[in-house]
Design a protein around this motif. Structure first.
Motif, PDB file in Angstrom:
ATOM      1  N   GLU A 140      -4.988  16.537   0.223  1.00  0.00           N
ATOM      2  CA  GLU A 140      -6.354  17.161   0.394  1.00  0.00           C
ATOM      3  C   GLU A 140      -7.344  16.127  -0.350  1.00  0.00           C
ATOM      4  O   GLU A 140      -6.982  15.648  -1.225  1.00  0.00           O
ATOM      5  N   GLY A 141      -8.479  16.114   0.398  1.00  0.00           N
ATOM      6  CA  GLY A 141      -9.566  15.152  -0.344  1.00  0.00           C
ATOM      7  C   GLY A 141     -10.711  15.283   0.301  1.00  0.00           C
ATOM      8  O   GLY A 141     -11.038  16.387   1.005  1.00  0.00           O
ATOM      9  N   GLU A 142     -11.581  14.315   0.216  1.00  0.00           N
ATOM     10  CA  GLU A 142     -12.892  14.226   1.194  1.00  0.00           C
ATOM     11  C   GLU A 142     -13.140  12.759   1.370  1.00  0.00           C
ATOM     12  O   GLU A 142     -12.795  11.809   0.774  1.00  0.00           O
ATOM     13  N   ILE A 143     -14.187  12.684   2.268  1.00  0.00           N
ATOM     14  CA  ILE A 143     -14.526  11.322   3.003  1.00  0.00           C
ATOM     15  C   ILE A 143     -15.653  10.923   1.939  1.00  0.00           C
ATOM     16  O   ILE A 143     -16.825  11.459   1.772  1.00  0.00           O
ATOM     17  N   GLY A 144     -15.634   9.454   1.469  1.00  0.00           N
ATOM     18  CA  GLY A 144     -16.388   8.941   0.669  1.00  0.00           C
ATOM     19  C   GLY A 144     -17.733   8.442   1.493  1.00  0.00           C
ATOM     20  O   GLY A 144     -17.879   8.569   2.744  1.00  0.00           O
ATOM     21  N   TYR A 145     -18.571   7.492   0.758  1.00  0.00           N
ATOM     22  CA  TYR A 145     -19.720   7.048   1.437  1.00  0.00           C
ATOM     23  C   TYR A 145     -19.343   5.567   1.563  1.00  0.00           C
ATOM     24  O   TYR A 145     -20.183   4.793   2.295  1.00  0.00           O
ATOM     25  N   LYS A 146     -18.571   4.906   1.058  1.00  0.00           N
ATOM     26  CA  LYS A 146     -18.380   3.531   1.124  1.00  0.00           C
ATOM     27  C   LYS A 146     -16.688   3.063   0.859  1.00  0.00           C
ATOM     28  O   LYS A 146     -16.035   4.040   0.370  1.00  0.00           O
ATOM     29  N   LYS A 147     -16.379   1.957   1.019  1.00  0.00           N
ATOM     30  CA  LYS A 147     -15.015   1.488   0.844  1.00  0.00           C
ATOM     31  C   LYS A 147     -14.883   1.042  -0.739  1.00  0.00           C
ATOM     32  O   LYS A 147     -15.438   0.337  -1.191  1.00  0.00           O
ATOM     33  N   THR A 148     -13.835   1.784  -1.430  1.00  0.00           N
ATOM     34  CA  THR A 148     -13.638   1.548  -2.887  1.00  0.00           C
ATOM     35  C   THR A 148     -12.359   1.362  -3.178  1.00  0.00           C
ATOM     36  O   THR A 148     -11.348   2.185  -2.748  1.00  0.00           O
ATOM     37  N   GLY A 149     -11.928   0.221  -3.798  1.00  0.00           N
ATOM     38  CA  GLY A 149     -10.495   0.109  -4.120  1.00  0.00           C
ATOM     39  C   GLY A 149      -9.526  -0.852  -3.057  1.00  0.00           C
ATOM     40  O   GLY A 149     -10.097  -0.691  -1.928  1.00  0.00           O
ATOM     41  N   SER A 150      -8.515  -1.395  -3.695  1.00  0.00           N
ATOM     42  CA  SER A 150      -7.952  -2.369  -2.830  1.00  0.00           C
ATOM     43  C   SER A 150      -6.436  -2.106  -2.510  1.00  0.00           C
ATOM     44  O   SER A 150      -5.630  -2.890  -1.906  1.00  0.00           O
ATOM     45  N   ASN A 151      -6.205  -1.089  -3.087  1.00  0.00           N
ATOM     46  CA  ASN A 151      -4.506  -0.602  -2.910  1.00  0.00           C
ATOM     47  C   ASN A 151      -4.374   0.109  -1.846  1.00  0.00           C
ATOM     48  O   ASN A 151      -5.211   0.404  -1.164  1.00  0.00           O
ATOM     49  N   GLY A 152      -2.921   0.362  -1.493  1.00  0.00           N
ATOM     50  CA  GLY A 152      -2.555   1.221  -0.415  1.00  0.00           C
ATOM     51  C   GLY A 152      -3.031   0.456   0.921  1.00  0.00           C
ATOM     52  O   GLY A 152      -3.052  -0.740   1.060  1.00  0.00           O
ATOM     53  N   PHE A 153      -3.440   1.375   1.826  1.00  0.00           N
ATOM     54  CA  PHE A 153      -3.526   1.043   3.330  1.00  0.00           C
ATOM     55  C   PHE A 153      -4.561   1.697   4.217  1.00  0.00           C
ATOM     56  O   PHE A 153      -4.544   2.741   3.605  1.00  0.00           O
ATOM     57  N   GLY A 154      -4.748   1.355   5.346  1.00  0.00           N
ATOM     58  CA  GLY A 154      -5.486   2.198   6.249  1.00  0.00           C
ATOM     59  C   GLY A 154      -6.689   2.641   6.025  1.00  0.00           C
ATOM     60  O   GLY A 154      -7.732   1.998   5.645  1.00  0.00           O
ATOM     61  N   TYR A 155      -7.114   4.042   5.577  1.00  0.00           N
ATOM     62  CA  TYR A 155      -8.248   4.645   5.317  1.00  0.00           C
ATOM     63  C   TYR A 155      -8.361   4.944   3.878  1.00  0.00           C
ATOM     64  O   TYR A 155      -9.269   5.569   3.350  1.00  0.00           O
ATOM     65  N   ASP A 156      -7.443   4.478   2.995  1.00  0.00           N
ATOM     66  CA  ASP A 156      -7.279   4.879   1.648  1.00  0.00           C
ATOM     67  C   ASP A 156      -8.689   4.539   0.660  1.00  0.00           C
ATOM     68  O   ASP A 156      -9.106   5.113   0.050  1.00  0.00           O
ATOM     69  N   PRO A 157      -9.416   3.538   1.239  1.00  0.00           N
ATOM     70  CA  PRO A 157     -10.534   3.307   0.358  1.00  0.00           C
ATOM     71  C   PRO A 157     -11.688   4.106   0.676  1.00  0.00           C
ATOM     72  O   PRO A 157     -12.773   4.178  -0.221  1.00  0.00           O
ATOM     73  N   ILE A 158     -11.697   5.087   1.519  1.00  0.00           N
ATOM     74  CA  ILE A 158     -12.730   5.947   1.944  1.00  0.00           C
ATOM     75  C   ILE A 158     -12.303   7.407   1.506  1.00  0.00           C
ATOM     76  O   ILE A 158     -13.014   8.400   1.910  1.00  0.00           O
ATOM     77  N   PHE A 159     -11.075   7.492   1.337  1.00  0.00           N
ATOM     78  CA  PHE A 159     -10.434   8.886   1.037  1.00  0.00           C
ATOM     79  C   PHE A 159     -10.497   9.244  -0.534  1.00  0.00           C
ATOM     80  O   PHE A 159      -9.806   8.561  -1.164  1.00  0.00           O
ATOM     81  N   VAL A 160     -11.500  10.172  -0.841  1.00  0.00           N
ATOM     82  CA  VAL A 160     -11.495  10.322  -2.572  1.00  0.00           C
ATOM     83  C   VAL A 160     -10.555  11.585  -2.599  1.00  0.00           C
ATOM     84  O   VAL A 160     -10.761  12.693  -2.088  1.00  0.00           O
ATOM     85  N   VAL A 161      -9.561  11.277  -3.380  1.00  0.00           N
ATOM     86  CA  VAL A 161      -8.664  12.490  -3.590  1.00  0.00           C
ATOM     87  C   VAL A 161      -8.695  13.506  -4.353  1.00  0.00           C
ATOM     88  O   VAL A 161      -9.780  13.714  -5.283  1.00  0.00           O
TER      89      VAL A 161
END
Ligand code: CZF
Ligand code: MG
Length: 197
Positions: A140-161
Motif C-alpha cells: 500500500e502507498g500513494e502517488i507522489g508529485y514527482k520522480k524521486t530516487g533511482s533504485n528499483g524499476f518501473g513506477y518506483d520513483p513515484i510510489f510513496v510507500v
C-alpha cells in the motif's frame, strides 16, 4: 544449487527474484537467459490470470515447473488504472519514464487525501500435469508529485510507500525486498517451495 525458471523478460524482476530466491538456496534463470522464447500474450483481465498464462505456456514448452509474475500499479483515483496495463500504460514500448509521466499528468489535480495506490504482484507456479498455484502480494502507498530516487524499476520513483515519506525507489534493494508486493507474494510461496522444487 537447484534452479528455478522465472517466465519473465523484465530485468528489474529478475534482479529481485535472484536476491529473494538466493536466500532459499535456489538459483534463478529467466527468459532473458534463453534464446527465442515466445512473448506470451497477456490477454487476462487480472494479474493472476496473466501470471497463470505466462507460467503455463512456458512450463508446457519446456516440460518443467515454471514461476511467472504479473504485477502492476493500481491507483484508486484512476479507477484502478494502470492495473494489468502497467507495463504498456504510455505505449507498447514499455517506457518506464513515459508511464510515470502519464500517471503524474493524470494525477496532477488529485488532492493528497485521494492519492492512495497499491502495487500488486501475482505469482503463478505451473507444473506439468498439475494444477497451477497462484499467490498474491500487495504493498500500500500513494502517488507522489514527482520522480524521486533511482533504485528499483518501473513506477518506483513515484510510489510513496505507506506510512513513510520514501518512494520505493529511495529504498535499498534489501529494504524493498522486505516490504514490496513481490516480497509479500514470495513470503506466501516460501512455505510451499519444498513441494515445488
Ligand atoms: O515501480 C514498480 N516497481 C515494481 O516492483 C513493479 N512490479 C511491476 N511493476 C510495473 O508493472 C509492470 C509489470 O508488467 P508485467 O507484469 O506484464 O511485466 P513485464 O511485461 O514488464 O515483464 P514480464 O514479466 O511480463 O516478462 C512493469 O513493467 C512495471 O511497470 C512495477 N513497477
Ligand atoms: Mg508483461
Amino acid at each position: 544449487m537447484k534452479k528455478v525458471l522465472i517466465a519473465t523478460k523484465n530485468e528489474g524482476k529478475v534482479k529481485e527474484f535472484t536476491f529473494m530466491f538466493s536466500e532459499m538456496g535456489l538459483e534463478v534463470t529467466s527468459l532473458l537467459d534463453v534464446e527465442n522464447t515466445p512473448d506470451v500474450e497477456e490477454t487476462g483481465t487480472t494479474f493472476a490470470e496473466n501470471a497463470a498464462l505466462k507460467a503455463e505456456e512456458i512450463s508446457e514448452l519446456y516440460n518443467i515447473p515454471v514461476i511467472a509474475d504479473d504485477s502492476g500499479l493500481v491507483i484508486d483515483a484512476l479507477d484502478g488504472r494502470p492495473g494489468v496495463f502497467s507495463a504498456r500504460y504510455a505505449g507498447i514500448e514499455k517506457d518506464d519514464n513515459k508511464n510515470m509521466d502519464k500517471v503524474l499528468d493524470e494525477m496532477r489535480s488529485v488532492p493528497p487525501e485521494e492519492r492512495s495506490a497499491r502495487f500488486v504482484c501475482a505469482l503463478a507456479v505451473a507444473r506439468p500435469g498439475m494444477e497451477t498455484l497462484i499467490v498474491e502480494g500487495y504493498c500500500e502507498g500513494e502517488i507522489g508529485y514527482k520522480k524521486t530516487g533511482s533504485n528499483g524499476f518501473g513506477y518506483d520513483p513515484i510510489f510513496v510507500v505507506g506510512h513513510t515519506s520514501s518512494t520505493m525507489a529511495e529504498l535499498t534493494k534489501e529494504e524493498k525486498n522486505k516490504i514490496s508486493h513481490r516480497a509479500n507474494a514470495m513470503a506466501k510461496l516460501k512455505d510451499q517451495m519444498h513441494l515445488l522444487f
